[in-house]
Design an enzyme around this catalytic site. Structure first.
Site, PDB file in Angstrom:
ATOM      1  N   LEU A 144       0.878  -1.162   0.000  1.00 37.09           N
ATOM      2  CA  LEU A 144       0.000   0.000   0.000  1.00 37.09           C
ATOM      3  C   LEU A 144       0.915   1.211   0.000  1.00 37.09           C
ATOM      4  O   LEU A 144       1.677   1.435   0.937  1.00 37.09           O
ATOM      5  CB  LEU A 144      -0.904   0.001   1.230  1.00 37.09           C
ATOM      6  CG  LEU A 144      -1.961   1.105   1.275  1.00 37.09           C
ATOM      7  CD1 LEU A 144      -2.988   0.920   0.163  1.00 37.09           C
ATOM      8  CD2 LEU A 144      -2.648   1.133   2.641  1.00 37.09           C
ATOM      9  N   ARG A 193       6.224  18.292   9.198  1.00 39.04           N
ATOM     10  CA  ARG A 193       4.793  18.417   8.934  1.00 39.04           C
ATOM     11  C   ARG A 193       4.553  18.158   7.444  1.00 39.04           C
ATOM     12  O   ARG A 193       5.096  18.849   6.583  1.00 39.04           O
ATOM     13  CB  ARG A 193       4.294  19.796   9.345  1.00 39.04           C
ATOM     14  CG  ARG A 193       4.507  20.063  10.837  1.00 39.04           C
ATOM     15  CD  ARG A 193       3.702  21.225  11.347  1.00 39.04           C
ATOM     16  NE  ARG A 193       3.941  21.419  12.781  1.00 39.04           N
ATOM     17  CZ  ARG A 193       3.325  20.749  13.740  1.00 39.04           C
ATOM     18  NH1 ARG A 193       2.432  19.819  13.423  1.00 39.04           N
ATOM     19  NH2 ARG A 193       3.594  21.000  15.014  1.00 39.04           N
ATOM     20  N   GLY A 253       5.102  -4.312  -7.709  1.00 44.69           N
ATOM     21  CA  GLY A 253       5.378  -4.401  -9.138  1.00 44.69           C
ATOM     22  C   GLY A 253       4.217  -4.868  -9.998  1.00 44.69           C
ATOM     23  O   GLY A 253       3.750  -4.166 -10.899  1.00 44.69           O
ATOM     24  N   GLY A 254       3.733  -6.078  -9.751  1.00 42.18           N
ATOM     25  CA  GLY A 254       2.681  -6.633 -10.588  1.00 42.18           C
ATOM     26  C   GLY A 254       1.379  -5.877 -10.486  1.00 42.18           C
ATOM     27  O   GLY A 254       0.644  -5.745 -11.477  1.00 42.18           O
ATOM     28  N   SER A 275       9.363  -7.775  -5.916  1.00 43.45           N
ATOM     29  CA  SER A 275      10.171  -8.627  -5.048  1.00 43.45           C
ATOM     30  C   SER A 275       9.371  -9.815  -4.536  1.00 43.45           C
ATOM     31  O   SER A 275       8.135  -9.821  -4.563  1.00 43.45           O
ATOM     32  CB  SER A 275      10.681  -7.804  -3.859  1.00 43.45           C
ATOM     33  OG  SER A 275       9.579  -7.294  -3.107  1.00 43.45           O
ATOM     34  N   ASP A 324       7.336   0.063 -13.631  1.00 42.36           N
ATOM     35  CA  ASP A 324       6.173  -0.804 -13.795  1.00 42.36           C
ATOM     36  C   ASP A 324       5.299  -0.321 -14.949  1.00 42.36           C
ATOM     37  O   ASP A 324       4.739  -1.132 -15.702  1.00 42.36           O
ATOM     38  CB  ASP A 324       5.355  -0.833 -12.502  1.00 42.36           C
ATOM     39  CG  ASP A 324       6.156  -1.346 -11.321  1.00 42.36           C
ATOM     40  OD1 ASP A 324       7.016  -2.217 -11.523  1.00 42.36           O
ATOM     41  OD2 ASP A 324       5.917  -0.862 -10.195  1.00 42.36           O
TER      42      ASP A 324
END
Length: 307
Positions: A13, A29, A40-41, A140, A255
Site C-alpha cells: 500500500l 509536517r 510491481g505486478g 520482489s 512498472d
C-alpha cells in the site's frame, strides 16, 4: 488482444506526502497525502488496465493494509484474484522534499508466506492462465519465500502455452534455468547477471543478445534511465529513446514501462513500437505526482510525439 495476468506475491500500500523540508531530529509536517495500490505486478496491472488491455491481477493481501489495498485496486476497476494471507500487507512510504527536490522512499518488509499460501498462489496461476496469455511476474518476493517461486510460475505458464515475463531481482537465476519468454532488467539490476556494469549501448546489447542466444529467455529488455531501452530478440535488437519531460516522481515508472510494453505486444505490435509505447508510459508516470501512475492521454501524446 491477448490477456495480461500479473503476479504480485509481495504487494504494498503506497502512501506519499509532501514536506517543506526533510531534516533529522525535527518534526516534519507533511501535506497532500496520497494513497495508491502498489507493488510491481499490481502497478503493471493498473497500467495495462488503463491502456485498455484485458487484465487480471493476482496478488496476496492480509491485515488492515491488505483490506485497504483491495479497496484501492477495486476503485480503479482492475480485475483481481486475491490470495488471502495471515500476515500484514506491507506499507511503502514516500516523502517529497520540496525544498531540495529530493524524493525519499521507505519500503517496509512484506509478510512471510506459508507453504500453504504459496501453493494457493501457484494454483491461482494455473487456474487462471490460458494459451496466448502474457503472465507478468513483477516485484520482489516476500521474506523467506522460496527462490524458485518464479521458476514454478514460469513452468505453469509454459504448460498452459502462455508467455512468462519476469521483471524482478528475486529468483532470476532459477527462472532463467526454467526458461522464460522475456526478462526485463533496469540499469541497476542487470550487473548482477552480467557480473559487472556494461557500457551503453554496445556492451549492453551484446549481453542481451547473449542471454537470448542461450535460450534462457526469448527476449531480453534492459531499460537504462534517460538513455532509453533496448529489447533483444531472435530477430534483432529494438531501441526506444527516453522522452524529454518535466519529471515529478519516478515511483511506478518502471512498472508503467512494463505495462506499456506488454500492452503493445498483446496487441500484436512489433518490438520497436511496443518498446516505444513502454517508454511513453514510463515518461507519463514520471510526470505524475507522488505514487500516482500516468494519465492515458499523456501516454498517447508522448508516443506520437518526437523524442
Amino acid at each position: 488482444m491477448a490477456r495480461i495476468i500479473t503476479l504480485t506475491p509481495n504487494p504494498a500500500l503506497d502512501y506519499a506526502v509532501h514536506a517543506d523540508f526533510v531534516e533529522p531530529n525535527r518534526k516534519l509536517r507533511c501535506r497532500e497525502p496520497q494513497m495508491h495500490p502498489g507493488g510491481g505486478g499490481v502497478n503493471v496491472a493498473r497500467a495495462t488496465s488503463r491502456l485498455g488491455a484485458h487484465t487480471l491481477a493476482i496478488f496476496t493481501a492480509g491485515g488492515l493494509y491488505g483490506d485497504a489495498l483491495i479497496k484501492t485496486i477495486a476503485m480503479e476497476n482492475v480485475p483481481m484474484r486475491v490470495i488471502p494471507i495471515a500476515g500484514e500487507t506491507r506499507l511503502a512510504f514516500h516523502v517529497q522534499n520540496d525544498r531540495d527536490g529530493d524524493e525519499y522512499r521507505f519500503n517496509l518488509p512484506g509478510a512471510q508466506m506459508s507453504d500453504y499460501e504459496v501453493n494457493l498462489f501457484l494454483r491461482a496461476v494455473d487456474e487462471e492462465t490460458e494459451a496466448g496469455d502474457y503472465v507478468v511476474a513483477s516485484g520482489s518476493l516476500p521474506p523467506d519465500a522460496p527462490q524458485d517461486l518464479w521458476a514454478k510460475a514460469a513452468r505453469i505458464a509454459k504448460k498452459n502455452d502462455a508467455r512468462f515475463v519476469l521483471d524482478s531481482i528475486s529468483g532470476v537465476k532459477e527462472a532463467l534455468e526454467e526458461g522464460v519468454f522475456m526478462l526485463r532488467q533496469n540499469q541497476h539490476e542487470y550487473p548482477a547477471l552480467a557480473g559487472k556494469e556494461l557500457n551503453w549501448r554496445d556492451e549492453v546489447e551484446a549481453f542481451a543478445k547473449e542471454c537470448v542466444s542461450k535460450a534462457s529467455a526469448e527476449a531480453m529488455v534492459i531499460s537504462h534511465g534517460g538513455d532509453g531501452s533496448i529489447m533483444a530478440a531472435k530477430d534483432g535488437v529494438a531501441f526506444a529513446p527516453s522522452f524529454k519531460i518535466k519529471a515529478s516522481s519516478a515511483v511506478g515508472a518502471g512498472d508503467s514501462f512494463v505495462g506499456g510494453l506488454i500492452t503493445g505486444l498483446a496487441q500484436g505490435w512489433d518490438n520497436e513500437h511496443a518498446l516505444r509505447y513502454g517508454m511513453a508510459a514510463a515518461g507519463a508516470t514520471r510526470m505524475s505526482e507522488g505514487t500516482a501512475l500516468f494519465k492515458p492521454a499523456d501516454v498517447e501524446r508522448l508516443y506520437r510525439s518526437e523524442t
